[in-house]
Design a protein around this motif. Structure first.
Motif, PDB file in Angstrom:
ATOM      1  N   GLY A 189       0.791  -1.223   0.000  1.00 43.17           N
ATOM      2  CA  GLY A 189       0.000   0.000   0.000  1.00 43.17           C
ATOM      3  C   GLY A 189       0.827   1.279   0.000  1.00 43.17           C
ATOM      4  O   GLY A 189       0.283   2.351   0.211  1.00 43.17           O
ATOM      5  N   ALA A 190       2.150   1.141  -0.231  1.00 44.19           N
ATOM      6  CA  ALA A 190       2.991   2.339  -0.255  1.00 44.19           C
ATOM      7  C   ALA A 190       2.551   3.229  -1.407  1.00 44.19           C
ATOM      8  O   ALA A 190       2.270   2.757  -2.496  1.00 44.19           O
ATOM      9  CB  ALA A 190       4.449   1.957  -0.432  1.00 44.19           C
ATOM     10  N   ARG A 191       2.455   4.521  -1.142  1.00 41.40           N
ATOM     11  CA  ARG A 191       2.073   5.444  -2.192  1.00 41.40           C
ATOM     12  C   ARG A 191       3.315   6.165  -2.691  1.00 41.40           C
ATOM     13  O   ARG A 191       4.390   6.007  -2.135  1.00 41.40           O
ATOM     14  CB  ARG A 191       1.035   6.435  -1.667  1.00 41.40           C
ATOM     15  N   ASP A 192       3.131   6.927  -3.744  1.00 44.14           N
ATOM     16  CA  ASP A 192       4.288   7.663  -4.257  1.00 44.14           C
ATOM     17  C   ASP A 192       4.419   9.010  -3.566  1.00 44.14           C
ATOM     18  O   ASP A 192       5.183   9.859  -4.000  1.00 44.14           O
ATOM     19  CB  ASP A 192       4.167   7.853  -5.773  1.00 44.14           C
ATOM     20  N   PHE A 193       3.648   9.208  -2.507  1.00 43.40           N
ATOM     21  CA  PHE A 193       3.694  10.465  -1.759  1.00 43.40           C
ATOM     22  C   PHE A 193       4.858  10.400  -0.777  1.00 43.40           C
ATOM     23  O   PHE A 193       4.825   9.642   0.180  1.00 43.40           O
ATOM     24  CB  PHE A 193       2.358  10.631  -1.020  1.00 43.40           C
ATOM     25  N   ARG A 194       5.907  11.192  -1.040  1.00 47.04           N
ATOM     26  CA  ARG A 194       7.098  11.154  -0.202  1.00 47.04           C
ATOM     27  C   ARG A 194       7.670  12.549  -0.007  1.00 47.04           C
ATOM     28  O   ARG A 194       7.492  13.415  -0.850  1.00 47.04           O
ATOM     29  CB  ARG A 194       8.206  10.339  -0.889  1.00 47.04           C
ATOM     30  N   VAL A 195       8.372  12.713   1.093  1.00 45.53           N
ATOM     31  CA  VAL A 195       9.191  13.903   1.264  1.00 45.53           C
ATOM     32  C   VAL A 195      10.604  13.389   1.485  1.00 45.53           C
ATOM     33  O   VAL A 195      10.819  12.479   2.276  1.00 45.53           O
ATOM     34  CB  VAL A 195       8.730  14.746   2.469  1.00 45.53           C
ATOM     35  N   MET A 196      11.557  13.941   0.725  1.00 49.23           N
ATOM     36  CA  MET A 196      12.912  13.397   0.755  1.00 49.23           C
ATOM     37  C   MET A 196      13.948  14.499   0.919  1.00 49.23           C
ATOM     38  O   MET A 196      13.684  15.650   0.578  1.00 49.23           O
ATOM     39  CB  MET A 196      13.205  12.672  -0.565  1.00 49.23           C
ATOM     40  N   THR A 197      15.127  14.141   1.399  1.00 49.06           N
ATOM     41  CA  THR A 197      16.217  15.101   1.447  1.00 49.06           C
ATOM     42  C   THR A 197      16.927  15.101   0.101  1.00 49.06           C
ATOM     43  O   THR A 197      16.744  14.195  -0.706  1.00 49.06           O
ATOM     44  CB  THR A 197      17.244  14.719   2.529  1.00 49.06           C
ATOM     45  N   ARG A 198      17.737  16.099  -0.110  1.00 43.90           N
ATOM     46  CA  ARG A 198      18.477  16.216  -1.373  1.00 43.90           C
ATOM     47  C   ARG A 198      19.370  14.990  -1.610  1.00 43.90           C
ATOM     48  O   ARG A 198      19.439  14.447  -2.699  1.00 43.90           O
ATOM     49  CB  ARG A 198      19.280  17.520  -1.313  1.00 43.90           C
ATOM     50  N   VAL A 199      20.031  14.532  -0.541  1.00 42.81           N
ATOM     51  CA  VAL A 199      20.932  13.378  -0.667  1.00 42.81           C
ATOM     52  C   VAL A 199      20.149  12.158  -1.167  1.00 42.81           C
ATOM     53  O   VAL A 199      20.592  11.423  -2.049  1.00 42.81           O
ATOM     54  CB  VAL A 199      21.571  13.039   0.702  1.00 42.81           C
ATOM     55  N   TYR A 200      18.979  11.982  -0.596  1.00 42.13           N
ATOM     56  CA  TYR A 200      18.136  10.834  -0.961  1.00 42.13           C
ATOM     57  C   TYR A 200      17.707  10.933  -2.431  1.00 42.13           C
ATOM     58  O   TYR A 200      17.784   9.967  -3.183  1.00 42.13           O
ATOM     59  CB  TYR A 200      16.916  10.810  -0.043  1.00 42.13           C
ATOM     60  N   VAL A 201      17.287  12.147  -2.825  1.00 40.16           N
ATOM     61  CA  VAL A 201      16.843  12.348  -4.213  1.00 40.16           C
ATOM     62  C   VAL A 201      17.979  12.067  -5.185  1.00 40.16           C
ATOM     63  O   VAL A 201      17.796  11.398  -6.203  1.00 40.16           O
ATOM     64  CB  VAL A 201      16.311  13.786  -4.408  1.00 40.16           C
ATOM     65  N   ASN A 202      19.166  12.555  -4.840  1.00 40.48           N
ATOM     66  CA  ASN A 202      20.305  12.313  -5.725  1.00 40.48           C
ATOM     67  C   ASN A 202      20.586  10.820  -5.859  1.00 40.48           C
ATOM     68  O   ASN A 202      20.957  10.344  -6.928  1.00 40.48           O
ATOM     69  CB  ASN A 202      21.551  13.043  -5.216  1.00 40.48           C
TER      70      ASN A 202
END
Ligand code: UDP
Ligand code: MG
Length: 312
Positions: free
Chosen positions: A159-172
């Protein structure tokens, strides 16, 4: 000084977009007031919409200088849209949400707090129920998550959604996985880091219809499994060995029967069954091989994930 980038994939969302923008503006104002961020930007990605989505985005961009958008030349799928969006962000924190308000922007505050105060790299969401969904669909979804967890050594959350908040390091880190067959339900857990999960109840989309048919979801799930696990390849060998053993036992049985009782070997019905059975096994195995071959094929062609028609 910290900035939040909001990535929104949009495919035929003309009805939902105005509501979305309004809600998000409210949420952002709250975040700035709480001093969680200093500023925010939007990166909308129009995934080849056939309706007035682009026009609405153009209007928003004219009105609000923090609105940016990328418009694809055709529909490339949500995965490509999110990848493109993440690529264009420059904020210290990045949030991804759907345009239909099934992901409440008001939750971003709590998620940001978890990242800033509790040392998490990512705040993710999952829905706890599947209300308003056909039971068959829920059943297959549950099965899929079970199989996925068995076959792939990554923690794919139900049930994981694509709604996320991430740090820059994580996004990279996510962007550094530049594969063409993108399956984000697998990519996010694969990169690791510390993720805090938020749960909320499923809610109806504010306007418009879901873009996922059962057929589309089924193909997506096969894609996901073969993108993250090579175990199905092993399955063909196991099936092969298994049928080999059965065949061997049957041969011994027939020989023994002939020698002791002199039974004549029964004719062609048994033969046809065996041929069809083995034929089925072989086709099944070749099919699995084909899935992986197809993946290698698309990766080696190295086509871009998306083509941009307009960018503001
Ligand atoms: N979406 C997209 N490309 C697609 C399908 C969907 O960008 O090919 C976007 C859509 O506009 C929405 C989000 O992905 O913002 C989720 O889609 P939808 O609400 O249809 O899926 P559901 O919430 O039913 O899983
Ligand atoms: Mg939705």
């Amino acid at each position: 000084m910290s900035k939040l980038s909001i990535v929104v994939p949009c495919f035929n969302e003309e009805e939902a977009l105005p509501f979305f923008y309004e809600e998000s503006q409210k949420a952002i104002a709250g975040l700035i007031e709480k001093k969680l961020i200093d500023s925010a930007e939007y990166v909308f990605v129009d995934d080849g919409s056939k309706d007035k989505t682009v026009e609405i985005l153009r209007q928003l961009a004219e009105k609000d200088k923090n609105v940016h958008f990328v418009s694809f030349s055709r529909n490339f799928g949500k995965e490509a849209a999110i990848y493109a969006g993440l690529n264009k962000t420059c904020g210290d924190y990045v949030a991804t949400l759907d345009a239909d308000l099934q992901d409440p922007p008001s939750l971003i505050g709590e998620m940001l707090e978890a990242i800033q105060n509790e040392d998490y790299d990512c705040a993710a969401t999952r829905r706890v129920d599947r209300k308003g969904e056909p039971p068959i669909r829920s059943f297959f979804a549950r099965m899929f998550y079970k199989i996925m967890r068995k076959l792939c050594n990554i923690e794919v959350v139900d049930g994981a959604r694509d709604f996320r908040v991430m740090t820059r390091v994580y996004v990279n880190a996510v962007l550094s996985l530049s594969e063409k067959n993108r399956f984000s339900k697998g990519i996010f857990p694969w990169v690791g880091f510390k993720t805090k999960w938020f749960e909320y109840e499923n809610r109806e989309r504010v306007a418009g219809e879901t873009k996922w048919s059962f057929h589309k979801l089924f193909l997506y799930s096969i894609d996901g499994i073969t993108a993250f696990s090579v175990k199905p390849l092993m399955l063909s060998s196991i099936l092969g060995i298994f049928s080999l053993i059965i065949a061997f036992l049957m041969i011994i049985l027939i020989i023994v029967r002939k020698m002791i009782w002199g039974d004549p070997v029964a004719g062609w019905p048994s033969m046809v069954c065996i041929i069809v059975f083995i034929g089925g096994l072989q086709l099944f195995s070749v099919g699995i091989l084909g899935q992986y071959l197809a993946k290698i094929y698309t990766e080696t062609k190295d086509r871009p994930l998306y083509i941009v028609r307009e960018e503001v």
